[in-house]
Design a protein around this motif. Structure first.
Motif, PDB file in Angstrom:
ATOM      1  N   SER A 108       0.855  -1.184   0.000  1.00  0.00           N
ATOM      2  CA  SER A 108       0.000   0.000   0.000  1.00  0.00           C
ATOM      3  C   SER A 108       0.892   1.234   0.000  1.00  0.00           C
ATOM      4  CB  SER A 108      -0.923  -0.001   1.231  1.00  0.00           C
ATOM      5  OG  SER A 108      -1.795   1.115   1.207  1.00  0.00           O
ATOM      6  N   SER A 109       0.283   2.374  -0.174  1.00  0.00           N
ATOM      7  CA  SER A 109       1.013   3.626  -0.029  1.00  0.00           C
ATOM      8  C   SER A 109       1.170   3.924   1.458  1.00  0.00           C
ATOM      9  CB  SER A 109       0.246   4.761  -0.715  1.00  0.00           C
ATOM     10  OG  SER A 109       0.820   6.010  -0.374  1.00  0.00           O
ATOM     11  N   ASN A 110       2.376   4.370   1.849  1.00  0.00           N
ATOM     12  CA  ASN A 110       2.607   4.635   3.267  1.00  0.00           C
ATOM     13  C   ASN A 110       1.818   5.843   3.774  1.00  0.00           C
ATOM     14  OD1 ASN A 110       4.009   6.556   1.915  1.00  0.00           O
ATOM     15  ND2 ASN A 110       6.010   6.053   2.765  1.00  0.00           N
ATOM     16  N   THR A 111       1.238   6.603   2.849  1.00  0.00           N
ATOM     17  CA  THR A 111       0.437   7.763   3.265  1.00  0.00           C
ATOM     18  C   THR A 111      -1.058   7.505   3.121  1.00  0.00           C
ATOM     19  OG1 THR A 111       0.583   8.716   1.033  1.00  0.00           O
ATOM     20  CG2 THR A 111       2.286   9.368   2.635  1.00  0.00           C
ATOM     21  N   ALA A 112      -1.436   6.316   2.671  1.00  0.00           N
ATOM     22  CA  ALA A 112      -2.855   6.021   2.423  1.00  0.00           C
ATOM     23  C   ALA A 112      -3.603   5.865   3.735  1.00  0.00           C
ATOM     24  CB  ALA A 112      -2.997   4.754   1.583  1.00  0.00           C
ATOM     25  N   ALA A 113      -4.761   6.502   3.816  1.00  0.00           N
ATOM     26  CA  ALA A 113      -5.598   6.372   5.017  1.00  0.00           C
ATOM     27  C   ALA A 113      -6.068   4.932   5.179  1.00  0.00           C
ATOM     28  CB  ALA A 113      -6.794   7.317   4.917  1.00  0.00           C
ATOM     29  N   TYR A 164      -4.452   2.198   4.624  1.00  0.00           N
ATOM     30  CA  TYR A 164      -3.433   1.376   5.297  1.00  0.00           C
ATOM     31  C   TYR A 164      -3.512   1.566   6.800  1.00  0.00           C
ATOM     32  CZ  TYR A 164       1.124  -0.028   7.086  1.00  0.00           C
ATOM     33  OH  TYR A 164       2.130  -0.587   7.831  1.00  0.00           O
ATOM     34  N   GLY A 165      -3.675   2.827   7.242  1.00  0.00           N
ATOM     35  CA  GLY A 165      -3.808   3.102   8.672  1.00  0.00           C
ATOM     36  C   GLY A 165      -5.051   2.451   9.248  1.00  0.00           C
ATOM     37  N   SER A 208       5.922  -0.427   0.612  1.00  0.00           N
ATOM     38  CA  SER A 208       5.333   0.769   0.019  1.00  0.00           C
ATOM     39  C   SER A 208       5.275   0.680  -1.504  1.00  0.00           C
ATOM     40  CB  SER A 208       6.137   2.002   0.443  1.00  0.00           C
ATOM     41  OG  SER A 208       5.521   3.182  -0.033  1.00  0.00           O
ATOM     42  N   THR A 211       3.175   2.687  -5.169  1.00  0.00           N
ATOM     43  CA  THR A 211       2.297   3.712  -5.728  1.00  0.00           C
ATOM     44  C   THR A 211       0.971   3.061  -6.078  1.00  0.00           C
ATOM     45  OG1 THR A 211       4.182   4.907  -6.637  1.00  0.00           O
ATOM     46  CG2 THR A 211       2.012   5.398  -7.555  1.00  0.00           C
TER      47      THR A 211
END
Length: 431
Positions: A156-161, A163-164, A185, A187
């Motif tokens: 996933s993208s490390n900044t994707a909501a 993933y959190g 990580s 894109t």
């Protein structure tokens, strides 16, 4: 002198001709070679390729003004499920324009998303057919998700909501089940989706024994470009990956090809986490049920054994007395048999010994006589061979190095020999 006009005047004439003779708008089929936004406007490069190859046969610039783009963009993305990107087939409504300073271009007034949707569906269908023909479509689905799925590789993208949300949902599960996640990580939007996810899969493959499953998540944000998930190359890599792959890309449109060939497909990252939690909870509950059943079975078994032992214990005294009488009787019989057998064997041995005693004396006398005669014969032969008697008869013995000399050829000049006589010895040197 020639009658000349300025470049601006010429371009203005061209502009006037185009606007006069081509005042209508035209629906045009084309492929996007580039599309990007700047200042709220959308700038597009159009291309048409030869049907028998990839050679461009036509190119043109086009643009969508900001006020039009603000209307077209959300509608197109909502219907088509993705944004404009390179390689996309589109149907545009446009008209030609010519600016004296900037040259020729097309101004776009509308884009038909249903055309693009049909082209994407056609392309996806062709990819699915190819996957099935190559035996890849069901390959990852055939893998069994491990019973204890706790080590999870996440792409996933490390900044994707999303993933959190995925990680939070796993860690806050009701039964406090343990999950270990590691992010690779990638894109998750745009043209580099395919290569980025494949690169992440390659990294996971190098540590394949560290993980149970792979989860590909996206989630968060609005509708955007999903074309990167609809490629044959990505599908081929996912289908042949040796670990089960779960997708939770986070969209409500038709499944992407990545969803179709993955082991398990869910709508969102949170749903992917819920799937893993439910699976492990099921295993946990199974273990609890088995533990409870084993405990009950063990208790019933122990109770039955206790009752059996009590029953056996109550019969032991009478059984022991009966067994004791039987064993004592049997022991008496055995002792009598042993006594009778021993008496018989002793009498037999005595009789045999008497016979041997009667026969052994004459046999010993015969053997003694024979041996005495042999000794006398040996004494006679020994006396005959005695060297001293030979010396007394006048014979001598010649010795060399302590050994009797039998052949004169064995001696050479300078050898020292000893001659033994009846009385004394003589030493000589061979000349």
């Amino acid at each position: 002198m020639h009658n000349a006009i300025s470049l601006y005047e010429l371009n203005s004439l061209v502009k006037e001709v185009i606007e006069t003779t081509m005042s209508d708008e035209y629906w045009v089929e084309a492929e996007l070679s580039e599309a990007h936004e700047n200042g709220g406007h959308c700038y597009i490069e159009l291309i048409e390729k030869d049907e028998n190859g990839n050679t461009p046969i036509a190119k043109a610039r086009a643009m969508v003004w900001r006020n039009t783009w603000n209307i077209i963009k959300p509608y197109f993305e909502r219907v088509a499920g993705e944004s404009l990107h390179s390689g996309m087939k589109v149907m545009l409504k446009l008209y030609p324009t010519f600016h004296p300073a900037y040259g020729f271009s097309y101004t776009v007034s509308d884009i038909d998303p249903t055309y693009t949707l049909g082209d994407m569906a056609k392309r996806r269908k062709e990819i699915i057919i190819k996957l099935k023909e190559n035996g890849l479509f069901e390959l990852n689905k055939e893998l069994e998700i491990p019973m204890f799925t706790q080590r999870i590789a996440v792409i996933s993208s490390n900044t994707a909501a999303g993933y959190g949300d995925f990680c939070k949902h796993l860690s806050e599960n009701e039964h406090h089940l343990y999950f270990k996640t590691e992010l690779f990580s990638a894109t998750m939007q745009g043209e580099s989706v395919e290569s980025s996810i494949i690169n992440a899969l390659n990294q996971i493959y190098e540590r394949i024994d560290d993980f149970d499953v792979v989860v590909i998540t996206r989630g968060g944000g609005g509708t955007s470009d999903f074309s990167g998930f609809d490629t044959y190359t990505l599908a081929e890599n996912v289908a042949q990956f040796p670990l089960p792959i779960i997708t939770g890309i986070g969209h409500e449109r038709d499944d992407t090809i990545l969803d179709l060939i993955s082991n398990v497909r869910v709508k969102t990252p949170t749903a992917a986490a819920e799937f893993l939690i439910n699976r492990l909870e099921y295993v946990y509950q199974k273990i609890e049920d088995i533990k409870f059943n084993i405990s009950n079975i063990a208790e019933r078994k122990m109770e039955m054994e206790k009752m059996r032992l009590e029953k056996v214990a109550s019969t032991i005294p009478s059984l022991f007395a009966l067994i004791k009488i039987r064993q004592e009787t049997h022991l008496d019989i055995v002792m009598q048999r042993i006594y009778n057998k021993m008496t018989h064997d002793i009498n037999e041995a005595k009789h045999h010994l008497n016979i041997l005693t009667d026969n052994i004396k004459p046999l010993c006398e015969r053997i003694t006589t024979n041996q005495r005669h042999k000794i006398e014969m040996l004494e006679q032969k020994t006396e005959t061979l005695d060297p001293d008697k030979l010396l007394k008869r006048g014979y001598s013995i010649t010795l060399y190095n302590g050994k009797a000399v039998r052949d004169a050829k064995l001696l050479k000049s300078g050898d020292e020999i000893t001659t033994k006589l009846e009385n004394g010895t003589v030493k000589s040197t061979i000349k």
